[in-house]
Design a protein around this motif. Structure first.
Motif, PDB file in Angstrom:
ATOM      1  N   GLU A 175       0.843  -1.193   0.000  1.00  0.00           N
ATOM      2  CA  GLU A 175       0.000   0.000   0.000  1.00  0.00           C
ATOM      3  C   GLU A 175       0.876   1.240   0.000  1.00  0.00           C
ATOM      4  OE1 GLU A 175      -2.803   0.014   3.128  1.00  0.00           O
ATOM      5  OE2 GLU A 175      -3.981  -1.671   2.337  1.00  0.00           O
ATOM      6  N   MET A 176       0.396   2.268  -0.670  1.00  0.00           N
ATOM      7  CA  MET A 176       1.133   3.509  -0.798  1.00  0.00           C
ATOM      8  C   MET A 176       1.188   4.234   0.545  1.00  0.00           C
ATOM      9  SD  MET A 176       2.654   5.249  -3.274  1.00  0.00           S
ATOM     10  CE  MET A 176       3.125   6.890  -3.803  1.00  0.00           C
ATOM     11  N   ALA A 177       2.383   4.687   0.926  1.00  0.00           N
ATOM     12  CA  ALA A 177       2.554   5.494   2.134  1.00  0.00           C
ATOM     13  C   ALA A 177       2.271   6.948   1.763  1.00  0.00           C
ATOM     14  CB  ALA A 177       3.957   5.331   2.701  1.00  0.00           C
ATOM     15  N   ASN A 178       0.988   7.326   1.863  1.00  0.00           N
ATOM     16  CA  ASN A 178       0.587   8.660   1.439  1.00  0.00           C
ATOM     17  C   ASN A 178       1.120   9.725   2.381  1.00  0.00           C
ATOM     18  OD1 ASN A 178      -1.993   6.747   0.640  1.00  0.00           O
ATOM     19  ND2 ASN A 178      -1.464   8.205  -0.936  1.00  0.00           N
ATOM     20  N   CYS A 179       1.061  10.938   1.915  1.00  0.00           N
ATOM     21  CA  CYS A 179       1.541  12.089   2.677  1.00  0.00           C
ATOM     22  C   CYS A 179       0.561  12.398   3.802  1.00  0.00           C
ATOM     23  CB  CYS A 179       1.707  13.287   1.744  1.00  0.00           C
ATOM     24  SG  CYS A 179       2.181  14.807   2.570  1.00  0.00           S
ATOM     25  N   LYS A 180       0.992  12.224   5.047  1.00  0.00           N
ATOM     26  CA  LYS A 180       0.161  12.507   6.214  1.00  0.00           C
ATOM     27  C   LYS A 180       1.057  12.623   7.445  1.00  0.00           C
ATOM     28  CE  LYS A 180      -0.804   7.637   7.233  1.00  0.00           C
ATOM     29  NZ  LYS A 180      -1.881   6.638   7.433  1.00  0.00           N
ATOM     30  N   PRO A 181       0.550  13.204   8.542  1.00  0.00           N
ATOM     31  CA  PRO A 181       1.364  13.314   9.762  1.00  0.00           C
ATOM     32  C   PRO A 181       1.637  11.944  10.372  1.00  0.00           C
ATOM     33  CG  PRO A 181      -0.458  14.888   9.789  1.00  0.00           C
ATOM     34  CD  PRO A 181      -0.712  13.961   8.643  1.00  0.00           C
ATOM     35  N   GLU A 209       4.431  14.544  15.755  1.00  0.00           N
ATOM     36  CA  GLU A 209       3.858  14.359  14.415  1.00  0.00           C
ATOM     37  C   GLU A 209       4.525  15.308  13.425  1.00  0.00           C
ATOM     38  OE1 GLU A 209       2.114  14.598  17.113  1.00  0.00           O
ATOM     39  OE2 GLU A 209       0.769  12.873  17.231  1.00  0.00           O
ATOM     40  N   GLN A 210       5.047  14.707  12.376  1.00  0.00           N
ATOM     41  CA  GLN A 210       5.651  15.451  11.277  1.00  0.00           C
ATOM     42  C   GLN A 210       5.142  14.865   9.967  1.00  0.00           C
ATOM     43  OE1 GLN A 210       8.294  18.132  11.804  1.00  0.00           O
ATOM     44  NE2 GLN A 210       7.069  17.966  13.678  1.00  0.00           N
ATOM     45  N   CYS A 211       5.160  15.688   8.928  1.00  0.00           N
ATOM     46  CA  CYS A 211       4.700  15.221   7.619  1.00  0.00           C
ATOM     47  C   CYS A 211       5.648  14.155   7.089  1.00  0.00           C
ATOM     48  CB  CYS A 211       4.611  16.385   6.635  1.00  0.00           C
ATOM     49  SG  CYS A 211       3.264  17.528   6.987  1.00  0.00           S
ATOM     50  N   GLY A 212       5.090  13.041   6.703  1.00  0.00           N
ATOM     51  CA  GLY A 212       5.883  11.943   6.158  1.00  0.00           C
ATOM     52  C   GLY A 212       5.123  11.230   5.059  1.00  0.00           C
ATOM     53  N   GLY A 213       5.813  10.419   4.316  1.00  0.00           N
ATOM     54  CA  GLY A 213       5.219   9.731   3.185  1.00  0.00           C
ATOM     55  C   GLY A 213       5.835  10.218   1.884  1.00  0.00           C
ATOM     56  N   CYS A 214       5.408   9.606   0.800  1.00  0.00           N
ATOM     57  CA  CYS A 214       5.977   9.937  -0.503  1.00  0.00           C
ATOM     58  C   CYS A 214       4.901  10.496  -1.412  1.00  0.00           C
ATOM     59  CB  CYS A 214       6.625   8.702  -1.144  1.00  0.00           C
ATOM     60  SG  CYS A 214       5.564   7.245  -1.190  1.00  0.00           S
ATOM     61  N   CYS A 215       5.341  11.298  -2.352  1.00  0.00           N
ATOM     62  CA  CYS A 215       4.468  11.898  -3.356  1.00  0.00           C
ATOM     63  C   CYS A 215       4.936  11.447  -4.739  1.00  0.00           C
ATOM     64  CB  CYS A 215       4.488  13.424  -3.267  1.00  0.00           C
ATOM     65  SG  CYS A 215       3.860  14.089  -1.707  1.00  0.00           S
ATOM     66  N   THR A 274       6.473  17.262  -3.264  1.00  0.00           N
ATOM     67  CA  THR A 274       7.021  16.815  -1.993  1.00  0.00           C
ATOM     68  C   THR A 274       5.948  16.949  -0.931  1.00  0.00           C
ATOM     69  OG1 THR A 274       8.835  17.094  -0.419  1.00  0.00           O
ATOM     70  CG2 THR A 274       7.916  19.079  -1.370  1.00  0.00           C
ATOM     71  N   CYS A 275       6.099  16.212   0.168  1.00  0.00           N
ATOM     72  CA  CYS A 275       5.121  16.235   1.254  1.00  0.00           C
ATOM     73  C   CYS A 275       5.387  17.455   2.128  1.00  0.00           C
ATOM     74  CB  CYS A 275       5.222  14.937   2.062  1.00  0.00           C
ATOM     75  SG  CYS A 275       3.941  14.735   3.311  1.00  0.00           S
TER      76      CYS A 275
END
Length: 350
Positions: free
Chosen positions: A140-146, A171-177, A183-184
């Motif tokens: 599953e895609m690691a979407n951009c979220k905290p 909490e920091q913005c993480g994931g890939c675009c 960029t996230c």
């Protein structure tokens, strides 16, 4: 028909069949060893029309999310290069998490799941088959979220001071675009305050040494280090979104125009860029400075300079006034000669 009439007809038929010459059409006598049988033909069935095969109903494709009953599915054609997708399609792509939604977006046919997840049987060296391996999970895609990450705290620098803790999970913005242009990035942030323990070490060591030298303190006392709380701040990301890696703040407003749909800083002097790209064998265009440069600059001899206008060494031209010789677009490597100083004049003192 009465039973008597049935018996009469049967007797007449037997009498007619006693000789082979009196057999009825279609009736055969079969002679076997010690017995004789009469075969009556079965009535022929009327010809039936050929049966037509009914086609099986085909399964209808599932509609995409956000698409009504009217019109075609809102699918996107599979591009030859994903880097050339526009910002709207990239945003839709970055909202997708599983493979099924990705296939619906680009109208792709997924492979059979059993062919992907089922693996060959593994046999052990002692004979027989080993225990079945674990099923392979679909990624599953690691979407951009905290998400929780380790954040170092910005602590003040002070001599002989020890702080605890030095980092927290926040909490920091993480994931890939998807796409190299995105960029996230955080869209909503919050400042969080923490209390950190501060301890000063070695503060009373000098006082204890001076007391021993005076001879007034043979008894060893417990070392006390003063401590206190210090407030520090950290930024917490509460909402994230895939945005342009290059923002408007990265552009130079004097020479650039920012286009959010392309995530790019475009040079205003487009005519000069077009002329420079026509000479791409000897020149190249720099988007950061919006200038055209030579591909192979060379070192020039004394009295010459390298010109970016002609991409070759040019002679220094003379000009009037202080400064001597100078080139058209380059400063000469040699420093201009200074005027000679006059000898000092002695003034008599009265």
């Amino acid at each position: 028909m009465t039973p008597r009439m049935t018996q009469a007809l049967t007797l007449i038929a037997l009498l007619a069949l006693t000789s082979a010459d009196h057999l009825m059409p279609g009736v055969r006598r079969i002679e076997r060893a010690g017995s004789s049988t009469i075969h009556f033909p079965t009535p022929a069935r009327p010809p039936q029309p050929p049966r037509r095969l009914q086609p099986h109903p085909q399964p209808q494709p599932l509609p995409l999310d956000g698409v009504g009953d009217e019109g075609a599915p809102d699918a996107v054609g599979l591009p030859a290069d994903f880097d050339e997708l526009d910002i709207t399609t990239l945003n839709r792509l970055n909202d997708i998490t599983n493979i099924s939604d990705f296939a619906h977006l680009f109208d792709l046919l997924l492979p059979v799941e059993e062919d992907v997840l089922a693996g060959p049987a593994i046999s052990s060296r002692f004979g027989g088959e080993a225990a079945p391996t674990e099923a392979i999970e679909l990624a599953e895609m690691a979407n951009c979220k905290p998400e929780l990450v380790t954040v170092p705290l910005e602590l003040p620098e002070e001599r002989n001071a020890v702080y605890f803790p030095t980092c927290v999970r926040l909490e920091q913005c993480g994931g890939c675009c998807y796409g190299p242009l995105l960029t996230c990035r955080p869209t909503v942030t919050k400042v969080v305050r923490f209390k950190v323990l501060k301890t000063v070490i070695g503060s009373d060591a000098n006082d204890l040494g001076s007391a021993r030298r005076r001879g007034g303190g043979r008894r060893r006392r417990r070392r006390q280090n003063p401590s206190s709380y210090v407030e520090v701040e950290a930024v917490k990301h509460t909402a994230c979104q895939c945005g342009c890696r290059l923002t408007e703040q990265d552009c130079n407003p004097a020479i650039h125009t920012y286009y959010e749909g392309e995530c790019a800083c475009v040079c205003k002097n487009s005519d000069e860029k077009r002329k420079c790209e026509e000479q791409n064998t000897t020149r190249y265009w720099d988007n950061d400075t919006c200038s055209c440069y030579c591909r192979k600059p060379s070192d020039c001899s004394s009295g010459q300079f390298f010109s970016q206008a002609t991409c070759r060494c040019e002679l220094l031209t003379a000009r009037s006034g202080p400064g001597g010789l100078i080139g058209t677009d380059e400063v000469p490597s040699r420093r201009p000669s200074l005027p000679r100083r006059r000898k000092p004049v002695r003034v008599p003192l009265f």
